[in-house]
Motif scaffolding. Structure first.
Motif, PDB file in Angstrom:
ATOM      1  N   ARG A 107      35.991  -2.896  -2.405  1.00  0.00           N
ATOM      2  CA  ARG A 107      35.437  -3.719  -1.335  1.00  0.00           C
ATOM      3  C   ARG A 107      34.130  -4.355  -1.792  1.00  0.00           C
ATOM      4  N   GLN A 108      33.896  -5.576  -1.323  1.00  0.00           N
ATOM      5  CA  GLN A 108      32.692  -6.307  -1.692  1.00  0.00           C
ATOM      6  C   GLN A 108      32.086  -6.957  -0.453  1.00  0.00           C
ATOM      7  N   LEU A 109      30.823  -6.668  -0.199  1.00  0.00           N
ATOM      8  CA  LEU A 109      30.111  -7.364   0.866  1.00  0.00           C
ATOM      9  C   LEU A 109      29.764  -8.746   0.342  1.00  0.00           C
ATOM     10  N   VAL A 110      30.269  -9.787   0.969  1.00  0.00           N
ATOM     11  CA  VAL A 110      30.013 -11.132   0.464  1.00  0.00           C
ATOM     12  C   VAL A 110      28.873 -11.816   1.200  1.00  0.00           C
ATOM     13  N   ALA A 111      28.663 -11.475   2.466  1.00  0.00           N
ATOM     14  CA  ALA A 111      27.588 -12.095   3.226  1.00  0.00           C
ATOM     15  C   ALA A 111      27.217 -11.204   4.404  1.00  0.00           C
ATOM     16  N   ALA A 112      25.952 -11.241   4.769  1.00  0.00           N
ATOM     17  CA  ALA A 112      25.485 -10.440   5.900  1.00  0.00           C
ATOM     18  C   ALA A 112      24.351 -11.165   6.603  1.00  0.00           C
ATOM     19  N   ILE A 113      24.165 -10.821   7.879  1.00  0.00           N
ATOM     20  CA  ILE A 113      23.113 -11.459   8.670  1.00  0.00           C
ATOM     21  C   ILE A 113      22.537 -10.431   9.630  1.00  0.00           C
ATOM     22  N   SER A 114      21.218 -10.396   9.708  1.00  0.00           N
ATOM     23  CA  SER A 114      20.561  -9.458  10.613  1.00  0.00           C
ATOM     24  C   SER A 114      20.508 -10.041  12.025  1.00  0.00           C
ATOM     25  N   SER A 115      20.027  -9.234  12.952  1.00  0.00           N
ATOM     26  CA  SER A 115      19.876  -9.738  14.315  1.00  0.00           C
ATOM     27  C   SER A 115      18.826 -10.839  14.377  1.00  0.00           C
ATOM     28  N   GLY A 116      17.922 -10.837  13.420  1.00  0.00           N
ATOM     29  CA  GLY A 116      16.896 -11.873  13.350  1.00  0.00           C
ATOM     30  C   GLY A 116      17.273 -13.044  12.467  1.00  0.00           C
ATOM     31  N   ASN A 117      18.552 -13.081  12.054  1.00  0.00           N
ATOM     32  CA  ASN A 117      19.117 -14.182  11.258  1.00  0.00           C
ATOM     33  C   ASN A 117      18.657 -14.225   9.809  1.00  0.00           C
ATOM     34  N   SER A 118      18.136 -13.112   9.294  1.00  0.00           N
ATOM     35  CA  SER A 118      17.959 -13.020   7.843  1.00  0.00           C
ATOM     36  C   SER A 118      19.327 -12.857   7.205  1.00  0.00           C
ATOM     37  N   THR A 119      19.536 -13.513   6.083  1.00  0.00           N
ATOM     38  CA  THR A 119      20.866 -13.507   5.476  1.00  0.00           C
ATOM     39  C   THR A 119      20.845 -12.952   4.054  1.00  0.00           C
ATOM     40  N   TYR A 120      22.025 -12.506   3.648  1.00  0.00           N
ATOM     41  CA  TYR A 120      22.265 -12.017   2.283  1.00  0.00           C
ATOM     42  C   TYR A 120      23.595 -12.583   1.821  1.00  0.00           C
ATOM     43  N   TYR A 121      23.658 -12.975   0.549  1.00  0.00           N
ATOM     44  CA  TYR A 121      24.904 -13.431  -0.062  1.00  0.00           C
ATOM     45  C   TYR A 121      25.103 -12.765  -1.415  1.00  0.00           C
TER      46      TYR A 121
END
Length: 124
Positions: free
Chosen positions: A44-58
């Motif tokens: 499994r690979q996390l490709v993208a994420a977003i916090s409740s405050g809209n900070s993102t990760y790719y």
């Protein structure tokens, strides 16, 4: 929270798809959210994420091609996928994390609630 993904399908390389994830409760807005994929025989690979405050990760493999966003008024998470490649072929899962620091969790095991997945297939 229950999560239901939609929007997957078959697309040619270079094409685009938009995945959606509908959450069952208004508490959606306090969760960090992520899109996690798994291809046959691969981890499994996390490709993208977003916090409740809209900070993102790719993930590096999707930077500049994928965009994660959320609409808290609609309890919905999105993943816009452009310039798709055959290696993007996988089952894509929407997931919610009760861990909600400023930066969203970047490990798939930090996500507590998962949808059933939607298949994305990119042909060459």
């Amino acid at each position: 929270v229950q999560l239901v993904e939609s929007g997957g399908g078959l697309v040619q390389a270079g094409g685009s798809l938009r995945l959606s994830c509908a959450a069952s409760e208004s508490g959606f807005k306090v969760y960090a959210m992520g899109w996690i994929r798994q291809a046959p025989g691969k981890e499994r690979q996390l490709v993208a994420a977003i916090s409740s405050g809209n900070s993102t990760y790719y993930a590096d493999s999707v930077k500049g091609r994928f965009t994660i966003s959320r609409d808290n008024a609609k309890n919905t998470l999105y993943l816009q996928m452009n310039s798709l490649k055959p290696e993007d072929t996988a089952m894509y899962y929407c997931a919610a994390s009760r861990r909600n620091p400023i930066v969203p969790p970047t490990a798939h095991w930090d996500y507590d609630y998962w949808g059933q997945g939607t298949q994305v297939t990119v042909s060459s």
